[in-house]
Design a protein around this motif. Structure first.
Motif, PDB file in Angstrom:
ATOM      1  N   VAL A 360     -38.239  83.739 -12.560  1.00  0.00           N
ATOM      2  CA  VAL A 360     -38.660  83.375 -13.924  1.00  0.00           C
ATOM      3  C   VAL A 360     -38.020  84.314 -14.948  1.00  0.00           C
ATOM      4  CG1 VAL A 360     -40.628  83.325 -15.509  1.00  0.00           C
ATOM      5  CG2 VAL A 360     -40.815  82.268 -13.258  1.00  0.00           C
ATOM      6  N   VAL A 361     -38.062  85.618 -14.667  1.00  0.00           N
ATOM      7  CA  VAL A 361     -37.465  86.603 -15.583  1.00  0.00           C
ATOM      8  C   VAL A 361     -35.958  86.382 -15.685  1.00  0.00           C
ATOM      9  CG1 VAL A 361     -37.070  89.053 -16.019  1.00  0.00           C
ATOM     10  CG2 VAL A 361     -39.269  88.287 -15.095  1.00  0.00           C
ATOM     11  N   LEU A 382     -41.694  88.427 -20.441  1.00  0.00           N
ATOM     12  CA  LEU A 382     -42.806  89.377 -20.383  1.00  0.00           C
ATOM     13  C   LEU A 382     -43.827  88.971 -19.325  1.00  0.00           C
ATOM     14  CD1 LEU A 382     -44.514  91.730 -21.429  1.00  0.00           C
ATOM     15  CD2 LEU A 382     -45.378  90.216 -23.232  1.00  0.00           C
ATOM     16  N   VAL A 383     -44.209  87.691 -19.332  1.00  0.00           N
ATOM     17  CA  VAL A 383     -45.178  87.191 -18.344  1.00  0.00           C
ATOM     18  C   VAL A 383     -44.618  87.345 -16.923  1.00  0.00           C
ATOM     19  CG1 VAL A 383     -46.389  85.135 -17.502  1.00  0.00           C
ATOM     20  CG2 VAL A 383     -46.281  85.619 -19.959  1.00  0.00           C
ATOM     21  N   GLY A 384     -43.322  87.036 -16.770  1.00  0.00           N
ATOM     22  CA  GLY A 384     -42.689  87.178 -15.457  1.00  0.00           C
ATOM     23  C   GLY A 384     -42.732  88.605 -14.963  1.00  0.00           C
ATOM     24  N   LEU A 385     -42.477  89.577 -15.856  1.00  0.00           N
ATOM     25  CA  LEU A 385     -42.528  90.989 -15.474  1.00  0.00           C
ATOM     26  C   LEU A 385     -43.943  91.407 -15.084  1.00  0.00           C
ATOM     27  CD1 LEU A 385     -40.179  92.611 -18.138  1.00  0.00           C
ATOM     28  CD2 LEU A 385     -39.816  92.580 -15.671  1.00  0.00           C
ATOM     29  N   LEU A 386     -44.928  90.918 -15.824  1.00  0.00           N
ATOM     30  CA  LEU A 386     -46.318  91.255 -15.503  1.00  0.00           C
ATOM     31  C   LEU A 386     -46.700  90.726 -14.115  1.00  0.00           C
ATOM     32  CD1 LEU A 386     -48.093  90.610 -18.936  1.00  0.00           C
ATOM     33  CD2 LEU A 386     -47.459  92.806 -17.927  1.00  0.00           C
ATOM     34  N   PHE A 387     -46.277  89.484 -13.800  1.00  0.00           N
ATOM     35  CA  PHE A 387     -46.582  88.920 -12.492  1.00  0.00           C
ATOM     36  C   PHE A 387     -45.755  89.590 -11.388  1.00  0.00           C
ATOM     37  CE2 PHE A 387     -48.786  85.559 -14.731  1.00  0.00           C
ATOM     38  CZ  PHE A 387     -49.792  85.224 -13.830  1.00  0.00           C
ATOM     39  N   TRP A 441     -25.002  95.190 -17.486  1.00  0.00           N
ATOM     40  CA  TRP A 441     -24.134  94.074 -17.066  1.00  0.00           C
ATOM     41  C   TRP A 441     -24.790  92.734 -17.356  1.00  0.00           C
ATOM     42  CZ3 TRP A 441     -25.582  91.453 -12.267  1.00  0.00           C
ATOM     43  CH2 TRP A 441     -24.759  90.348 -11.980  1.00  0.00           C
ATOM     44  N   SER A 442     -26.009  92.538 -16.822  1.00  0.00           N
ATOM     45  CA  SER A 442     -26.714  91.272 -17.026  1.00  0.00           C
ATOM     46  C   SER A 442     -28.156  91.409 -16.546  1.00  0.00           C
ATOM     47  CB  SER A 442     -26.028  90.129 -16.264  1.00  0.00           C
ATOM     48  OG  SER A 442     -26.832  88.968 -16.258  1.00  0.00           O
ATOM     49  N   CYS A 443     -29.112  91.285 -17.484  1.00  0.00           N
ATOM     50  CA  CYS A 443     -30.523  91.344 -17.088  1.00  0.00           C
ATOM     51  C   CYS A 443     -30.871  90.160 -16.179  1.00  0.00           C
ATOM     52  CB  CYS A 443     -31.421  91.334 -18.328  1.00  0.00           C
ATOM     53  SG  CYS A 443     -31.491  92.920 -19.196  1.00  0.00           S
ATOM     54  N   GLY A 444     -30.345  88.993 -16.527  1.00  0.00           N
ATOM     55  CA  GLY A 444     -30.607  87.807 -15.712  1.00  0.00           C
ATOM     56  C   GLY A 444     -30.045  87.945 -14.310  1.00  0.00           C
ATOM     57  N   GLY A 445     -28.825  88.451 -14.189  1.00  0.00           N
ATOM     58  CA  GLY A 445     -28.202  88.645 -12.886  1.00  0.00           C
ATOM     59  C   GLY A 445     -28.912  89.691 -12.059  1.00  0.00           C
ATOM     60  N   THR A 446     -29.390  90.750 -12.719  1.00  0.00           N
ATOM     61  CA  THR A 446     -30.106  91.815 -12.009  1.00  0.00           C
ATOM     62  C   THR A 446     -31.380  91.282 -11.361  1.00  0.00           C
ATOM     63  OG1 THR A 446     -29.264  93.462 -13.574  1.00  0.00           O
ATOM     64  CG2 THR A 446     -31.189  94.079 -12.261  1.00  0.00           C
TER      65      THR A 446
END
Length: 481
Positions: A360-361, A382-387, A441-446
């Motif tokens: 999700v993140v 934010l919700v994804g990080l909390l979960f 580099w990429s938050c999504g890729g990380t």
């Protein structure tokens, strides 16, 4: 000690059992009533007191991990550090912990679980003092290394001590107190860091270990360690832990048999590690502790403020504090469930939730417009990080340490435990050092990478990790033969 000590009462050395304990009538334990509510209450009070005291170590552990997050900008400005120098400061605790992990098994083996915690407390205290009085980076770095060394010893010794003193029906919930205490330490660092200068915060970091050292004199040493070392007072220690009215003869006999079989061979050759009774539990312990870190959780906590800023969250420090609070609440719930649901179920649920949350993140960051800070996708991130933190806290945070302390055979526990703990801290160092570069580099890729690791952990648990709920340590070790 005189031979009529059994008639007059038994007083044991301060180092092993605590001088305030006094036992009398050891021979009467055969006639005790096992199921009485009084016995259960006495057992619980004694066990909970021991766990409460040694939990000061993991609180110190968590405070060390959380300290660098709220203090980053203050330390950089006050001491004139660069971002790179502060990154070195943050990662030095992991390097110190790796050194401590290498030594932890041997220290705990030769001077006992209590003695190793005392040794771990001293560099922690010196380290915090060095940081609080630092005028340049040298004292700052030295203090962080010393803290890390102590934390490396604590991270191995506390789960092992709790596993060795706990009754089989309470071992999981009491073992989960280790991770709960770490999260309390992290949250305290986040919370106090909102209000206190970094030097004062470092001084407060001294408190857990300052209390721990004298408190250790008032709890018994691990009876299984005492038995392995051939010290007769292991029965005294066990009686104190189980309650004076409890019949401990069956447990005493199990411990004697286990110690007797393991002491027939004092050294294990590397060639013998090919036997399933050794390589399988070692593989499970190392695998779980490495996957715990490779899930990326330390990267999330070390750089949570910058992640939240990238997601468009205005109050990044408050959101970070919310992460810490969620960890504490969910770890407390996990502690209540681990002896009921079982270790494997919690791990599978935990890693499945982490996989979904990381995805999700990842998607939220891929789709988010960098120019639009009010995007609804920022809320999803934010919700994804909390979960993600919720999922980690319910299983993967604490259960691997419980399983590691349960499954390693007595004959290789010191060496294998050190190796597993070292693997954990080495993985933590890799994640901590690479996370910032990966986020750049990429938050999504990380987070996609972290999702893949979490999914692999589900597979590993499903096919490789045994269930240890409801079994004695001796039964668990016999199952690998």
């Amino acid at each position: 000690m005189s031979t009529d000590a059994g008639d007059d009462g038994v007083r044991k050395p301060l180092l092993h059992t605590g001088s305030w304990y006094r036992m009398s009538g050891l021979g009467s334990r055969q006639s005790s009533i096992m199921g009485s509510s009084v016995q259960i209450l006495r057992e619980s009070i004694s066990i909970y007191l021991c766990v409460f005291i040694v939990a000061l170590g993991p609180i110190q552990f968590g405070f060390t991990c959380g300290y660098s997050n709220p203090t980053q900008y203050e330390i950089i400005n006050d001491l004139g550090l660069t971002i790179s120098e502060f990154s070195i400061f943050g990662s030095l605790s992991n390097i110190g912990a790796m050194v401590g992990a290498i030594a932890s098994g041997q220290i705990a083996e030769y001077i006992g679980r209590k003695g190793s915690l005392m040794i771990a407390a001293i560099p922690n205290i010196i380290g915090w003092l060095a940081i609080s009085f630092a005028k340049d980076s040298s004292f700052l770095f030295m203090g962080r290394l010393l803290e890390g060394f102590g934390v490396g010893i604590i991270s191995y010794t506390v789960p092992v001590y709790i596993a060795e003193i706990a009754p089989q029906n309470m071992r999981g919930s009491l073992g989960a107190a280790n991770q709960l205490s770490i999260t309390i330490g992290v949250m305290l660092a986040y919370l106090l860091g909102l209000f206190l200068p970094w030097r004062i915060l470092a001084v407060l970091g001294i408190l857990p270990c300052t209390i721990l050292i004298p408190a250790l004199f008032f709890i018994p040493e691990s009876p299984r360690w005492l038995a392995k070392m051939g010290l007769e007072d292991f029965e005294t220690s066990l009686q104190v832990l189980r309650g004076f009215d409890t019949d401990i003869s069956n447990e005493v006999n199990e411990i004697k048999r286990s110690v007797g079989s393991s002491s027939k061979q004092t050294a294990i050759r590397f060639s013998e590690l090919k036997r399933k009774r050794y390589w399988y539990p070692l593989m499970v312990g190392i695998g779980l502790l490495m996957l715990q870190q490779l899930s990326g959780i330390n990267g999330v906590f070390f750089y949570s403020s910058s992640i939240f800023q990238s997601a468009g969250v205005e109050s990044a420090k408050s959101a970070t504090l919310a992460l810490g609070a969620i960890q504490v609440i969910v770890c407390a719930i996990s502690a209540a469930l681990v002896d009921r649901a079982g270790r494997r179920v919690l791990l599978i649920v935990s890693c499945s939730l982490m996989t979904a949350s990381s995805l999700v993140v990842s998607v939220a960051f891929y789709l988010k417009d960098p120019e639009n800070t009010d995007s609804i996708l920022g809320v999803f991130a934010l919700v994804g990080l909390l979960f993600l933190v919720l999922g980690f806290s319910i299983g993967l945070g604490g259960v691997p340490w419980i399983i590691m302390s349960e499954i390693l055979p007595v004959s290789i526990k010191s060496l294998a435990g050190s190796v597993a703990t070292l693997a954990n801290w080495l993985s933590a160092s890799v994640v901590t050092m690479t996370a910032n570069l990966l986020f750049t580099w990429s938050c999504g890729g990380t987070f996609l990478i972290y999702a893949i690791v979490s999914a692999l952990t589900v597979v590993f648990v499903a096919f490789c990790v045994p269930e240890t709920k409801g079994k004695t340590l001796e039964e668990i070790q016999l199952s690998f033969r």
